[in-house]
Each structure stands twice: as C-alpha cells, then as structure tokens.
Design an enzyme around this catalytic site. Structure first.
Site, PDB file in Angstrom:
ATOM      1  N   HIS A 131       0.907  -1.233  -0.255  1.00  0.00           N
ATOM      2  CA  HIS A 131      -0.010   0.114  -0.046  1.00  0.00           C
ATOM      3  C   HIS A 131       1.002   1.328   0.075  1.00  0.00           C
ATOM      4  O   HIS A 131       0.623   2.118  -0.914  1.00  0.00           O
ATOM      5  CB  HIS A 131      -0.971  -0.010   1.187  1.00  0.00           C
ATOM      6  N   GLU A 132       1.987   1.175   0.566  1.00  0.00           N
ATOM      7  CA  GLU A 132       2.914   2.469   0.862  1.00  0.00           C
ATOM      8  C   GLU A 132       3.663   2.425  -0.293  1.00  0.00           C
ATOM      9  O   GLU A 132       3.779   3.623  -0.894  1.00  0.00           O
ATOM     10  CB  GLU A 132       3.768   2.216   2.192  1.00  0.00           C
ATOM     11  N   HIS A 135       1.481   4.397  -2.827  1.00  0.00           N
ATOM     12  CA  HIS A 135       1.768   6.140  -2.789  1.00  0.00           C
ATOM     13  C   HIS A 135       2.763   6.703  -3.503  1.00  0.00           C
ATOM     14  O   HIS A 135       2.595   7.581  -4.060  1.00  0.00           O
ATOM     15  CB  HIS A 135       1.560   6.401  -1.206  1.00  0.00           C
ATOM     16  N   GLU A 193      -5.588   7.158  -0.934  1.00  0.00           N
ATOM     17  CA  GLU A 193      -5.530   5.749  -0.252  1.00  0.00           C
ATOM     18  C   GLU A 193      -6.342   4.567  -0.919  1.00  0.00           C
ATOM     19  O   GLU A 193      -5.879   3.491  -0.956  1.00  0.00           O
ATOM     20  CB  GLU A 193      -6.219   6.130   1.303  1.00  0.00           C
TER      21      GLU A 193
END
Length: 266
Positions: A131-132, A135, A193
């Site tokens: 997930h990071e 980003h 997100e």
C-alpha cells in the site's frame, strides 16, 4: 486594487497548477505535479530522519527491521516497481503504541512497531508495505504538494479580496475559504488511499502473496481505530477501514477474474 491583486494571485496559482502536468509512467495517469522524480527522492531522503525521530527513531530490533526490509524489497524486485527510478528503503520505527505506516516521496517507507505487532502473517505485512509503495509510484505526495500550493494561492487571494481593515469580521471569509480548501485536499487524500489499496492488490499478488491478507489488515486497523477516528468519515484523512474492504474485494476480482492462483503465501 485589492480585487485586482487577488485575481492576479488566483490566476497565477491556477495557471501554474494546470500547466504543470506530467504522465505517470507506472499508472499511465496524467497528473498535476510541479517536481521531478529526482526532487521527490531528494525530498524524501532529507525528511526521513526527522520523520523517524517523531516516532522515537528506528527500532533497535535488527532482526525485525531486516524482515521489514526483506519483504519490502521482495515487493519491489518481483514487480514492475523495480523498473521505476525510485530508491525504496523500508524502516521499522521504535514507536510501540502508534498504529501507523506511511511513505515519503521518493521511496522511504516506514511502519511503526505498534502496527507490526498487530500483524500475524508475512502476507499482511506485505499488504501494508505494498500500500505504501503504491503511494510512492502513484506520486501522491507530489500531487498533494501541488494541490496544497494551489489551495494556498487561492485562499490567499480570497483573504486579500474579502479583508476589510475597518471590519475585522471580514476575516471570516478567509477562514471559510481555508476550511473549504482543506476539505478538498482531504477528499483527494481518501482517493489516494483507495488507489494505493488497488495497487497493493496488484503488487502483493505479483510478488507471491495472497492479496486477501489486506482485508485482514483492514479488520486489524478497524479494531485499533486506525482511520476511523471520531466524527463522520468525510472528515477523516483516511477512508473507514470497513469501507475499504469492499474496494479491496472488488480490486481482487478485477485483477483475478478467474480466481486467485494457487500457491500464494498467506
């Protein structure tokens, strides 16, 4: 005269924002950013020590820290992320109480010990780190900085246009404008997100992890209160973890319409 100045400031802010457009080679999207990838990397490296200090520095457990680095690099090296220019590094923070993970522009990724101890599998950790990574490759930080500059310019113009030195109450217009700008940027944050969740599904699966572990992470975050906070969801920086589950399930269905392959690490 003040209205002319305000209009000029607003016009310059808008033109600067809309003219600074780049295509993201990873996602294929056209984005409004006003910095290069090299500048993102430099900014992240510069900010990393200060950000780590806010969470008590790096964790002294070298074995746990190396596990975080190894899983993070597996996600990078076994996916198309390896072809990006970002310099990924993964850090375990000493904070045992805070449940959090975040990424700085350019590839510096952090997870707190407080979140790590809540996770029960390697696949769950891969989901968080994926997930990071999402980003970073989606250039969300660069987008947010460009939007913040636009918002600052427009709210500054509104403050100049509405301020009356003989009527202090006129400052309320600037306050309202600032609040609106903040809400707009928070909306983009929630969209970022959800995009990172979708990218994490792709990355974890490609690296051999079961992306359904991300659903388990959402339940963990929901139980810990991560992203849920008080008040209605639209006032939160992150989407409600429970609402993100449906998005993740949809992303898994779209990525694997014929079902998940066998042998994925749980």
């Amino acid at each position: 005269m003040k209205f002319i100045v305000a209009l000029l400031i607003a016009a310059v802010s808008l033109v600067t924002y809309w003219c600074n457009t780049q295509e993201n080679e990873f996602t294929g999207e056209s984005q409004h950013v006003d910095m290069s990838v090299e500048q993102e990397i430099a900014l992240g490296l510069q900010a990393a020590p200060q950000m780590a200090e806010q969470y008590g520095g790096l964790h002294p457990d070298q074995e746990a820290a190396q596990e975080v680095k190894a899983i993070g690099q597996k996600l990078v090296q076994n996916t198309k992320v390896s072809s990006t220019p970002y310099q990924f590094d993964f850090h375990l923070l000493a904070d045992e109480q805070t449940v959090n993970a975040f990424a700085l522009p350019g590839g510096q990724v952090f997870i707190t010990a407080g979140l790590l101890k809540q996770l029960s599998s390697e696949a769950q950790l891969a989901g968080v780190l994926g997930h990071e990574i999402g980003h970073v490759v989606a250039r969300h930080s660069a987008e947010q900085l460009a939007k913040a500059k636009l918002t600052q310019g427009l709210t500054g113009a509104a403050a100049i246009a509405t301020y009356d030195p003989e009527n202090p109450a006129s400052q309320g217009g600037a306050v309202v404008a600032a609040m609106v700008g903040k809400l707009v940027n928070m909306r983009y944050g929630r969209e970022d997100e959800l995009e990172s969740d979708r990218l994490a599904v792709q990355l974890t699966g490609a690296a051999g992890y079961d992306p359904r572990a991300m659903i388990e992470v959402m339940h963990i975050l929901e139980k810990a209160g991560g992203g849920a906070g008080g008040g209605p969801e639209f006032m939160q920086t992150h989407p409600n973890p429970g609402n993100r589950v449906a998005e993740i399930e949809q992303a898994i269905q779209e990525e694997y319409p014929d079902g998940l392959p066998e042998g994925l690490q749980q």
